[in-house]
Structures are given as C-alpha cells and as structure tokens.
Design a protein around this motif. Structure first.
Motif, PDB file in Angstrom:
ATOM      1  N   GLN A  36       0.824  -1.206   0.000  1.00 39.60           N
ATOM      2  CA  GLN A  36       0.000   0.000   0.000  1.00 39.60           C
ATOM      3  C   GLN A  36       0.859   1.258   0.000  1.00 39.60           C
ATOM      4  O   GLN A  36       0.500   2.262  -0.602  1.00 39.60           O
ATOM      5  CB  GLN A  36      -0.947   0.004   1.196  1.00 39.60           C
ATOM      6  N   VAL A  39       1.877   1.695  -3.624  1.00 41.46           N
ATOM      7  CA  VAL A  39       0.768   2.025  -4.510  1.00 41.46           C
ATOM      8  C   VAL A  39       0.341   3.482  -4.338  1.00 41.46           C
ATOM      9  O   VAL A  39       0.085   4.180  -5.305  1.00 41.46           O
ATOM     10  CB  VAL A  39      -0.430   1.070  -4.270  1.00 41.46           C
ATOM     11  N   GLY A  96      -0.634  -3.051 -12.306  1.00 37.92           N
ATOM     12  CA  GLY A  96      -1.704  -2.058 -12.425  1.00 37.92           C
ATOM     13  C   GLY A  96      -2.121  -1.835 -13.868  1.00 37.92           C
ATOM     14  O   GLY A  96      -3.295  -1.599 -14.154  1.00 37.92           O
ATOM     15  N   ASN A  99      -4.558  -4.344 -14.628  1.00 38.19           N
ATOM     16  CA  ASN A  99      -5.638  -4.374 -13.623  1.00 38.19           C
ATOM     17  C   ASN A  99      -5.573  -5.620 -12.746  1.00 38.19           C
ATOM     18  O   ASN A  99      -6.594  -6.245 -12.447  1.00 38.19           O
ATOM     19  CB  ASN A  99      -7.022  -4.261 -14.274  1.00 38.19           C
ATOM     20  N   LEU A 100      -4.362  -5.989 -12.344  1.00 39.77           N
ATOM     21  CA  LEU A 100      -4.161  -7.137 -11.460  1.00 39.77           C
ATOM     22  C   LEU A 100      -3.823  -6.644 -10.062  1.00 39.77           C
ATOM     23  O   LEU A 100      -3.177  -5.616  -9.888  1.00 39.77           O
ATOM     24  CB  LEU A 100      -3.030  -8.018 -11.980  1.00 39.77           C
ATOM     25  N   GLU A 101      -4.255  -7.382  -9.067  1.00 40.76           N
ATOM     26  CA  GLU A 101      -4.015  -7.033  -7.669  1.00 40.76           C
ATOM     27  C   GLU A 101      -2.622  -7.492  -7.248  1.00 40.76           C
ATOM     28  O   GLU A 101      -2.315  -8.682  -7.340  1.00 40.76           O
ATOM     29  CB  GLU A 101      -5.083  -7.704  -6.791  1.00 40.76           C
ATOM     30  N   LEU A 103      -1.370  -8.035  -4.370  1.00 43.11           N
ATOM     31  CA  LEU A 103      -1.383  -9.019  -3.276  1.00 43.11           C
ATOM     32  C   LEU A 103      -1.494 -10.450  -3.795  1.00 43.11           C
ATOM     33  O   LEU A 103      -1.080 -11.387  -3.122  1.00 43.11           O
ATOM     34  CB  LEU A 103      -2.520  -8.725  -2.307  1.00 43.11           C
ATOM     35  N   GLY A 104      -2.033 -10.625  -4.992  1.00 43.82           N
ATOM     36  CA  GLY A 104      -2.124 -11.954  -5.593  1.00 43.82           C
ATOM     37  C   GLY A 104      -0.788 -12.472  -6.092  1.00 43.82           C
ATOM     38  O   GLY A 104      -0.660 -13.642  -6.436  1.00 43.82           O
TER      39      GLY A 104
END
Length: 160
Positions: A36, A39, A96, A99-101, A103-104
């Motif tokens: 975070q 980001v 980003g 559009n992928l997270e 944390l995955g």
C-alpha cells in the motif's frame, strides 16, 4: 534452564497463533502495508509501464531508468521481487497496467495460510524436574574441553 526455554517457546507460539487467527486478510499485514505504501506514493506515479510482448513489460521511471518485468515469472530487473517475494514498485506498475491485484503476486510464505501451518505444531507440556524418572546411571559431567580454556595462538607459535 530448558524448562524456561520451553515455556518461552509455548507462550510465543500461542501469541503468534492467536494474533493471526484474529486477522482476516489473505496476506500478512506487514506485507499489505508495504504494498500500500508503494501504490499510494507520489514516487509510484513516476513509473510508466509499456507492454512489450505477452508477459513482458518495460517499466520506465524518473531519470530515464527502466526495468524489464515479467509477471508470470515474478521477475523484475531490479531483482527485489525475486529476492523478497513481494512485488517491487516496477512490478506493481506493470500489474496495475493489467488491472491485477499486487497481493495476488506475493510469495506463498507471506500468506496467512502458510503462517498458520508454521504455528499449528505446538509444544507439548513437560513434567517438572521432580517428576522425571531416576536412573542408576552415573550423572553426566561436562566434557573436559568445555572446562579448559582454548589453546592460545602464542602457545601454538612457540611449539613450532
């Protein structure tokens, strides 16, 4: 002394397990905070991902610096992602773009499930010293080498 070490270990295991059982996330909190921080920072906005091929990105940043990022292989040219298992700022930019997270894409050893597996094996209780069985064997004494001072370099040099 061994009893006190065992007690400390049991308490530590209990604290860590109960703290993690209360946590609802998939990835450990410290890792979530680290991602975070990347980001939401102004520094992160300076990195621009450019798609090159199926899974490869070139992420360009301030001062003309650029890194190759491969998402499926979890690779970045800066090597922070490979070494730490946590996506670096360049990988987060590429994720980003798709559009992928992020944390995955954290390594499994940072996941709560792995953490709980580590701390599921608890230490069993131990009877007090007065409950230990007695034997007819001679009590063990420390080895002679443990009681003697180590051989000094001066004595070794004079022997030559």
């Amino acid at each position: 002394m061994l009893e006190s070490i065992g007690l400390i270990l049991m308490e530590t295991i209990k604290k860590k397990r109960t703290a993690m059982m209360r946590y609802n996330g998939v990835v450990c909190l410290k890792v979530v905070k680290a991602i975070q921080k990347h980001v939401g920072s102004e520094y992160a906005k300076g990195w621009v991902p450019r798609w090159c091929s199926n899974d490869d990105f070139e992420v360009a940043g301030p001062n003309g610096v650029q890194y190759k990022v491969n998402i499926p292989n979890r690779y970045c040219g800066c090597r922070k992602w490979e070494i730490s298992g946590i996506p670096c700022i360049h990988a987060i930019a590429a994720l980003g773009f798709n559009n992928l997270e992020p944390l995955g894409y954290v390594n499994d050893y940072y996941k709560v499930e792995t953490y709980m597996k580590i701390y599921e094996n608890t230490m069993g209780p131990i009877n007090g010293k007065d409950m230990w069985p007695s034997t007819n064997n001679v009590p063990l004494l420390p080895s002679r080498a443990a009681n003697e001072p180590s051989c000094s370099r001066a004595r070794l040099d004079s022997a030559r």
